[in-house]
Design a protein around this motif. Structure first.
Motif, PDB file in Angstrom:
ATOM      1  N   THR A  45      -4.451  28.511  23.466  1.00 56.07           N
ATOM      2  CA  THR A  45      -5.037  29.852  23.466  1.00 56.07           C
ATOM      3  C   THR A  45      -6.526  29.789  23.757  1.00 56.07           C
ATOM      4  OG1 THR A  45      -3.421  30.425  21.780  1.00 56.07           O
ATOM      5  CG2 THR A  45      -5.191  32.000  22.161  1.00 56.07           C
ATOM      6  N   ALA A  49      -8.316  31.317  27.026  1.00 61.23           N
ATOM      7  CA  ALA A  49      -9.291  32.380  26.813  1.00 61.23           C
ATOM      8  C   ALA A  49     -10.664  32.035  27.368  1.00 61.23           C
ATOM      9  CB  ALA A  49      -9.396  32.696  25.326  1.00 61.23           C
ATOM     10  N   VAL A  90      -2.806  35.068  28.307  1.00 60.17           N
ATOM     11  CA  VAL A  90      -4.077  35.032  27.566  1.00 60.17           C
ATOM     12  C   VAL A  90      -5.230  34.827  28.543  1.00 60.17           C
ATOM     13  CG1 VAL A  90      -5.463  33.754  25.877  1.00 60.17           C
ATOM     14  CG2 VAL A  90      -3.062  34.279  25.390  1.00 60.17           C
ATOM     15  N   PHE A 112      -8.788  39.584  21.354  1.00 54.94           N
ATOM     16  CA  PHE A 112      -8.247  38.224  21.462  1.00 54.94           C
ATOM     17  C   PHE A 112      -6.963  38.089  20.649  1.00 54.94           C
ATOM     18  CE2 PHE A 112      -8.178  33.947  19.444  1.00 54.94           C
ATOM     19  CZ  PHE A 112      -8.170  33.118  20.552  1.00 54.94           C
ATOM     20  N   GLN A 116      -3.078  37.736  21.932  1.00 54.81           N
ATOM     21  CA  GLN A 116      -2.262  36.570  21.580  1.00 54.81           C
ATOM     22  C   GLN A 116      -0.982  36.980  20.871  1.00 54.81           C
ATOM     23  OE1 GLN A 116      -1.440  34.859  18.576  1.00 54.81           O
ATOM     24  NE2 GLN A 116      -2.954  35.466  17.057  1.00 54.81           N
TER      25      GLN A 116
END
Length: 183
Positions: A45, A49, A90, A112, A116
């Motif tokens: 993740t 990101a 993501v 965020f 997710q």
């Protein structure tokens, strides 16, 4: 769309290697077969990101496939593809998170975690069980239960560790990147 440069190549390579190593760092959910809390979800993740969908897809796909091959002797493709899809989803929001720019706070942290949660739902509640049924003839009830618990475990791990990684990077790493283009 941003080009795939040296920073992205390095992030994909190192990220894949770390993802593979972290394959063995997990807390089994004893009541659900072959399902565990996995720290590598937070790494995937974070990298997605920060570096975007291509790095996220590569790390999710290659990291999961190699981790399965090295540690389990075979690749469970029906769970490799969802990790790649998760990383891509993501990564599509990387600019909005502003982690590299040092602006990851408040509403961006909420975004965020919202992204997710939804990306994990698509990957683990929908894609992985359907692929398990189609590719491996697994019983539907079993794989949907596994998918729900994989989703829940990933959401928790990412909400804690993924958020901490992103906050730490935006406060420290984003302002002092060691990868600079030389003249």
């Amino acid at each position: 769309m941003k080009k795939f440069g040296i920073k992205e190549v390095v992030a994909a390579g190192i990220g894949t290697a770390l993802f593979v190593v972290l394959t063995e760092v997990q807390i089994p959910l004893g009541f659900i077969p072959n399902t565990s809390l996995q720290v590598r979800a937070a790494l995937l993740t974070f990298l997605s990101a920060v570096y975007g969908p291509l790095v996220g897809g590569i790390v999710g796909f290659a990291g999961h496939a190699l981790g399965d091959a090295f540690f389990y002797g075979s690749v469970w493709w029906s769970w490799v593809f969802p990790d790649a899809v998760f990383g891509i989803i993501v990564g599509l929001f990387a600019k909005k998170f502003a982690i590299k720019e040092g602006g990851f706070e408040g509403g961006k942290i909420a975004l965020f975690n919202g992204v997710q949660v939804i990306a994990n739902a698509i990957a683990w509640i929908v894609l992985a069980p359907v692929l398990d049924i189609v590719m491996n003839a697994e019983p539907a009830k079993k794989v949907f239960v596994q998918g729900i618990f994989a989703w829940l475990g990933n959401v928790i791990i990412i909400a804690i560790l993924g958020t901490l990684l992103a906050v730490g990077y935006t406060k420290i790493g984003a302002k002092s990147s060691s990868l600079e283009k030389e003249d």
